[in-house]
Design an enzyme around this catalytic site. Structure first.
Site, PDB file in Angstrom:
ATOM      1  N   GLY A 176      -3.378  -2.758   9.983  1.00 28.01           N
ATOM      2  CA  GLY A 176      -2.421  -2.703   8.921  1.00 28.01           C
ATOM      3  C   GLY A 176      -0.982  -2.539   9.817  1.00 28.01           C
ATOM      4  N   ASP A 209       2.427  -7.054   2.562  1.00 28.26           N
ATOM      5  CA  ASP A 209       1.327  -6.249   2.744  1.00 28.26           C
ATOM      6  C   ASP A 209       1.628  -4.940   3.657  1.00 28.26           C
ATOM      7  OD1 ASP A 209      -1.390  -5.420   3.135  1.00 28.26           O
ATOM      8  OD2 ASP A 209      -2.003  -6.918   4.477  1.00 28.26           O
ATOM      9  N   HIS A 268       0.412   3.497   8.356  1.00 29.77           N
ATOM     10  CA  HIS A 268      -0.682   4.335   8.997  1.00 29.77           C
ATOM     11  C   HIS A 268      -0.004   5.027   9.927  1.00 29.77           C
ATOM     12  CE1 HIS A 268      -4.246   2.074   7.665  1.00 29.77           C
ATOM     13  NE2 HIS A 268      -3.652   0.974   8.159  1.00 29.77           N
ATOM     14  N   HIS A 295       0.902  -1.188  -0.245  1.00 28.81           N
ATOM     15  CA  HIS A 295      -0.071  -0.007   0.067  1.00 28.81           C
ATOM     16  C   HIS A 295       0.914   1.212   0.040  1.00 28.81           C
ATOM     17  CE1 HIS A 295      -3.590  -2.349   0.766  1.00 28.81           C
ATOM     18  NE2 HIS A 295      -2.834  -3.122   1.468  1.00 28.81           N
ATOM     19  N   LEU A 296       0.770   1.981  -1.127  1.00 30.67           N
ATOM     20  CA  LEU A 296       1.601   3.319  -1.007  1.00 30.67           C
ATOM     21  C   LEU A 296       0.713   4.535  -0.764  1.00 30.67           C
ATOM     22  CD1 LEU A 296       3.661   2.565  -4.378  1.00 30.67           C
ATOM     23  CD2 LEU A 296       4.412   2.225  -1.987  1.00 30.67           C
ATOM     24  N   HIS A 320      -2.631 -12.515   1.259  1.00 30.27           N
ATOM     25  CA  HIS A 320      -2.392 -12.609   2.580  1.00 30.27           C
ATOM     26  C   HIS A 320      -3.346 -13.917   3.236  1.00 30.27           C
ATOM     27  CE1 HIS A 320      -5.797 -10.199   2.696  1.00 30.27           C
ATOM     28  NE2 HIS A 320      -5.062  -8.737   2.546  1.00 30.27           N
TER      29      HIS A 320
HETATM   30  N1  LIG Z   1      -3.743  -5.369   5.684  1.00 36.30           N
HETATM   31  C1  LIG Z   1      -4.182  -4.318   6.277  1.00 36.30           C
HETATM   32  O1  LIG Z   1      -4.296  -4.568   7.551  1.00 36.30           O
HETATM   33  N2  LIG Z   1      -4.665  -3.239   5.982  1.00 36.30           N
HETATM   34  C2  LIG Z   1      -4.558  -2.670   4.642  1.00 36.30           C
HETATM   35  C3  LIG Z   1      -5.845  -3.275   3.648  1.00 36.30           C
HETATM   36  C4  LIG Z   1      -5.736  -4.699   3.221  1.00 36.30           C
HETATM   37  O2  LIG Z   1      -4.559  -5.244   2.744  1.00 36.30           O
HETATM   38  O3  LIG Z   1      -6.634  -5.600   3.672  1.00 36.30           O
HETATM   39  C5  LIG Z   1      -4.635  -1.330   4.550  1.00 36.30           C
HETATM   40  O4  LIG Z   1      -5.115  -0.723   3.553  1.00 36.30           O
HETATM   41  O5  LIG Z   1      -4.156  -0.603   5.716  1.00 36.30           O
HETATM   42 ZN   LIG Z   2      -6.165  -7.267   2.204  1.00 31.54          ZN
END
Ligand SMILES: NC(=O)N[C@@H](CC(=O)O)C(=O)O
Ligand SMILES: [Zn+2]
Length: 434
Positions: free
Chosen positions: A328, A309, A313, A65-66, A235
């Protein structure tokens, strides 16, 4: 542009033996390997002395996630790719749960343009399956493919409607594109932050049950069988999911899957009683039995690849506590040292096995020209220091995220230098090089 990397330790994928070699890079490609007996003539070339560090193809991370566009306070394409480079990743595939969601050719172009100008590693974006990831209406798959998306996923949420998923698979199949699925049945998880297990029982919390993931895994394997699409599961975290994927593969369904380091290393029994939200992620940490099932799944090939993954945050968000913080944890800068220290140095896995699951296997699963050190391949290479122990220190991360449960862990196997397309983009000594 010629670069020589001399005195690099190479692992023969055939024999598992270590040998010292020199490699010449030219015009972004791997041009030549020489055995280590004599030094090559390196005049007029950029010279990198590996001093016996391990050389490997750069790692490939197919689930990250970027946060850009829309959540730049959590991460940007610049900071996220810098973090990736420091972790030894040279190819990363960002998820479309941005704001706006990456569900139009314009957003895909925006991400690709930013990655080209501000990023330091290769960025291969996914596009959403449904508009705004709401599960109501399919996106324009053909246009998104044309724009450069490499697959379709609503990661962050599951596609709740089975007919919607079947339609998505049929369309993706017709375009020879994969469907990548975050497997989660919403009706089973509402209001829960941790898995159903010892931790939830002890603290009187509602738990996320294993079936919430595995129900989608089973459903979608059947839909993949019916449509013929390449279906990749995000995942994987439960014993039930591993069992279903094994069954699907055994009858020839085109199903592949991934697992994260934290689901191989941590169970809900590790979560501290302080309820620190740095232990909150989706899927949640499951039971020790699930952890062992995931390990066996990656070992026997039921699970194909390792992904981080990486989900940054802000500290403010994570300070809201277990119940209210977002799911996350960050992953780039700890992934390889964690797995190398806990699985390779302990003797459970060979180094070769771990490297394959982070390089050539993701390349195979997604049909990418990376993850190899063959002559003629793109020069995406890393050097790794296998000998020095260091502590995980979030304050030193290049990601904007500090949200990790691994603070203070003493690990080996730290990347020392990262090359993308023949160019040094990060070194331990000098940091990022744009
Ligand atoms: N994995 C996570 O806990 N969070 C991810 C969303 C995701 O990959 O399901 C996110 O975008 O923060
Ligand atoms: Zn996910």
């Amino acid at each position: 542009m010629v670069t020589w990397i001399i005195n690099a330790k190479t692992l023969s994928m055939e024999t598992g033996e270590m040998e010292i070699k020199h490699v010449r890079l030219e015009n972004g490609l791997i041009a030549e390997w020489r055995d280590g007996s004599a030094l090559p003539d390196t005049t007029r070339a950029e010279l990198i002395d590996a001093k016996g560090k391990l050389i490997s193809p750069g790692f490939i991370d197919m689930h990250v996630h970027l946060r850009e566009p829309g959540f730049e306070y959590k991460e940007t394409i610049a900071s996220g790719t810098e973090s990736a480079a420091k972790g030894g990743f040279t190819v990363i595939a960002p998820m479309p749960n941005t704001r706006p969601v990456m569900d139009t050719p314009e957003t895909i172009h925006l991400v690709l343009d930013k990655a080209a100008t501000e990023g330091v590693v290769r960025v291969l974006p996914y596009a959403a399956i449904t508009k705004n990831e709401l599960g109501r209406e399919l996106t324009d798959f053909a246009a998104l493919k044309e724009a450069g998306a490499i697959g379709f996923t609503d990661d962050g949420v599951g596609v709740q409607n089975a007919q919607m998923m079947k339609d998505a698979m049929t369309l993706a199949k017709s375009l020879d594109m994969p469907i990548i699925a975050h497997c989660e049945d919403d009706t089973l998880v509402e209001g829960a932050a941790v898995s159903e297990g010892a931790f939830a029982r002890k603290h009187g919390l509602k738990g996320i049950p294993n079936e919430s993931e595995a129900i989608h895994v089973g459903r979608d394997i059947l839909l993949s069988e019916a449509t013929g699409v390449h279906y990749h599961i995000c995942h994987v975290s439960t014993e039930q999911s591993v069992r279903l994927i094994r069954l699907g593969k055994s009858v020839g369904v085109r199903v592949t899957s991934e697992v994260c380091p934290h689901h191989l290393l941590l169970s809900d029994e590790h979560i501290p009683d302080s309820m620190d939200a740095n232990w909150k992620m989706n899927p949640p940490l499951r039971t020790p039995k699930d952890v062992e099932a995931c390990i066996q799944g990656i070992e026997d090939g039921t699970i194909d690849i390792i992904v981080t993954d990486h989900a940054p945050h802000s500290e403010e968000e994570k300070a809201r506590g277990m119940a209210r913080a977002p799911f996350g944890i960050v992953g780039f800068e700890t992934a390889f040292p964690l797995l190398y220290t806990k699985f390779v140095r302990t003797g459970r896995w060979s180094l070769e096995f771990l490297l394959r699951r982070m390089t050539s296997d993701p390349a195979r699963v997604f049909g990418l020209p990376y993850g190899t050190m063959a002559v003629g391949a793109p020069a995406d290479l890393i050097l790794i220091d296998l000998e020095n122990e260091r502590e995980v220190d979030p304050a030193a991360f290049l990601t904007k995220g500090r949200n990790t449960p691994f603070t203070g862990w003493k690990l080996y196997g730290w990347p020392a230098l990262t090359i993308v397309n023949g160019k040094v983009v990060w070194t331990e000594e000098n940091g990022i090089n744009r």
